[in-house]
Design an enzyme around this catalytic site. Structure first.
Site, PDB file in Angstrom:
ATOM      1  CB  SER A  50      -0.750   9.381  -0.715  1.00 13.13           C
ATOM      2  OG  SER A  50      -0.952   8.265  -1.550  1.00 13.13           O
ATOM      3  CE  LYS A  84       1.261   6.158   0.255  1.00 12.75           C
ATOM      4  NZ  LYS A  84      -0.148   6.564   0.487  1.00 12.75           N
ATOM      5  CE  LYS A 133       0.951   8.232  -4.624  1.00 11.06           C
ATOM      6  NZ  LYS A 133      -0.437   7.750  -4.610  1.00 11.06           N
ATOM      7  CB  SER A 167      -2.112   5.422  -2.625  1.00  6.58           C
ATOM      8  OG  SER A 167      -2.520   6.404  -3.559  1.00  6.58           O
TER       9      SER A 167
END
Length: 464
Positions: A110, A213, A53, A50
């Site tokens: 997320s 993140k 993203k 992720s």
């Protein structure tokens, strides 16, 4: 003998599990200067999970900045987006939700469904959006990165590196500081519910941590790009392949500590150069890469307003020229020329749609006319539309260059309904309005509806 055989079988049984462990990689930089303070296996191409993203969000911010979409644009959720596996917001196919809530859900929770919905809303399909993600990565210097989707779930060829993701984290910090606070929120309102931050444990436990993140898949392990600020120092640390969320967080904290020890207390801030805008060009939100490669040979942008005699002659020439391939290639070349020039930001509002119709829209004609006041309008294409007195406005911008670029891109993406119209930039005290004129009411209405279906800002303008 039996004991040895059993021991051998245990070794064989557990060997595949050890081989499945994701490879470890790490990178630490001084965010102010970009100086590398520590790296290990930083250029290995690994599964980003992720962390992907971050690029999805970067392009979302870029799309808002360039007037492709607004934070308040209602986005209709497709079946593909709704069907993404967790982590997800819980979007349903057919429902609509404001673009800002998709950004929040992707950044904080997320959410895979929100990430896919962002990609489809901007580029028309996730595949086209993934190609845009890769183009943007290359423009940033992320040479080890290829994206195949917007969410980061494991897919063949979807790879990045610790160095590249650190680079991306630094660009998020400096290119779009107005959105950076999203990554430090413990929770946020995502429209249909409040969602918690997947990185809240590190944010709460490490002094100065404010993003960025997390990511996890079985193939990737536990990944994290983290940033922390103490006094005038800011460090970004990246880890790929953690064995658990807790051990990953501990390792990131250790790397951030290392960064603060090695970084000077004072250092100049050398912001990274913003990458060349790699937005959607062409039909269906995809990009005509071949048309944009290399230096353009010509540009459709004229040097100035033609005289009355040359204006009539040029209008006749435009009517005579029916070769659509040459028109398309000329527009694409002009866009290529525009995209390599430095850009200025649009008007800092949440919506690029002008509040009122500009007062100074003047319909062009092929009849001789008095010369305009200096620097009030630029005509980028002549029209033989005769008495057609309607048009459409596709946004207001802070510079003439931005308005002209949007006109060229919009003309290429909607050639069917805009063919034959006049592209004009009109200046007022509030900025530069990008307009298409010389249309019938029916043509203007159809063009606007088709553009709005692509999430392009548009409203009709009538006879003054």
């Amino acid at each position: 003998m039996g004991f040895i055989l059993i021991a051998l079988l245990c070794v064989l049984a557990f060997a595949p599990l050890r081989s499945m462990a994701a490879p470890y990689a790490a990178m630490v930089i001084d965010a102010r200067t970009g100086e590398v303070l520590h790296s290990r296996n930083a250029d290995a191409r690994l599964h980003p999970a992720s962390l992907t993203k971050m690029m999805t969000l970067y392009i979302a911010f870029e799309a808002v900045r360039n007037g492709e979409i607004t934070l308040d644009t209602p986005v209709r959720i497709t079946q593909k987006a709704a069907a993404e596996p967790p982590s997800k917001l819980g979007l349903r196919a057919g429902q609509t939700i404001a673009f800002r809530y998709l950004i929040r859900a992707a950044a904080v929770k997320s959410a895979n469904d929100a990430a896919t919905a962002i990609g489809i809303a901007i580029s028309g399909s996730e595949a086209a959006f993934a190609r845009r993600m890769t183009r943007t990565a290359k423009a940033m210097g992320m040479s080890r990165t290829t994206f195949k989707n917007a969410h980061g779930l494991t897919e063949a060829g979807h790879l990045s590196s610790a160095r590249d993701m650190t680079t991306l984290g630094r660009h998020l910090l400096y290119d779009y500081p107005q959105y950076y606070n999203l990554f430090s929120r413990q929770s946020t309102d995502a429209g249909i519910k409040t969602v918690p931050n997947t990185n809240r444990r590190l944010l709460a436990a490490y002094k100065g941590a404010d993003g960025i993140k997390t990511g996890y898949t079985r193939a990737a392990g536990f990944n994290l790009v983290a940033s922390a600020k103490r006094k005038d120092e800011r460090i970004i640390a990246t880890v790929f392949g953690g064995k658990s969320g807790a051990s990953r967080n501990a390792k990131v904290a250790e790397l951030l500590d290392l960064g603060f020890r090695r970084a000077p207390s004072r250092a100049p801030i050398r912001k990274p150069e913003r990458p060349v805008y790699a937005g959607n060009v062409g039909l269906g939100g995809d990009t005509q890469v071949a048309a944009l490669s290399g230096a353009p040979k010509s540009s459709l942008r004229p040097l100035g307003r033609p005289s009355a005699t040359t204006q009539v002659a040029s209008a006749v020439a435009v009517v005579a020229d029916q070769n659509s391939d040459r028109i398309s290639s000329g527009i694409a070349a002009a866009i290529a020329e525009a995209d390599v020039a430095p850009t200025a930001p649009p008007v800092e509002t949440s919506d690029t749609r002008p509040a009122l119709r500009p007062d100074n829209l003047v319909l062009a004609s092929t009849e001789p006319a008095s010369p305009p006041e200096p620097e009030q309008e630029v005509i980028t294409r002549l029209s033989s539309s005769g008495g057609h007195l309607w048009g459409v406005n596709v946004g207001r911008y802070t510079t003439r260059y931005e308005a002209e670029k949007i006109l060229l891109k919009t003309a290429l993406s909607e050639m069917t309904t805009l063919d034959g119209s006049l592209r004009k930039v009109s200046q007022s005290s509030r900025g530069f309005d990008a307009t298409f004129q010389g249309m019938t009411r029916e043509q203007a209405d159809l063009a606007c509806r088709r553009l709005q279906a692509r999430n392009v800002t548009c409203f009709m303008i009538g006879p003054s």
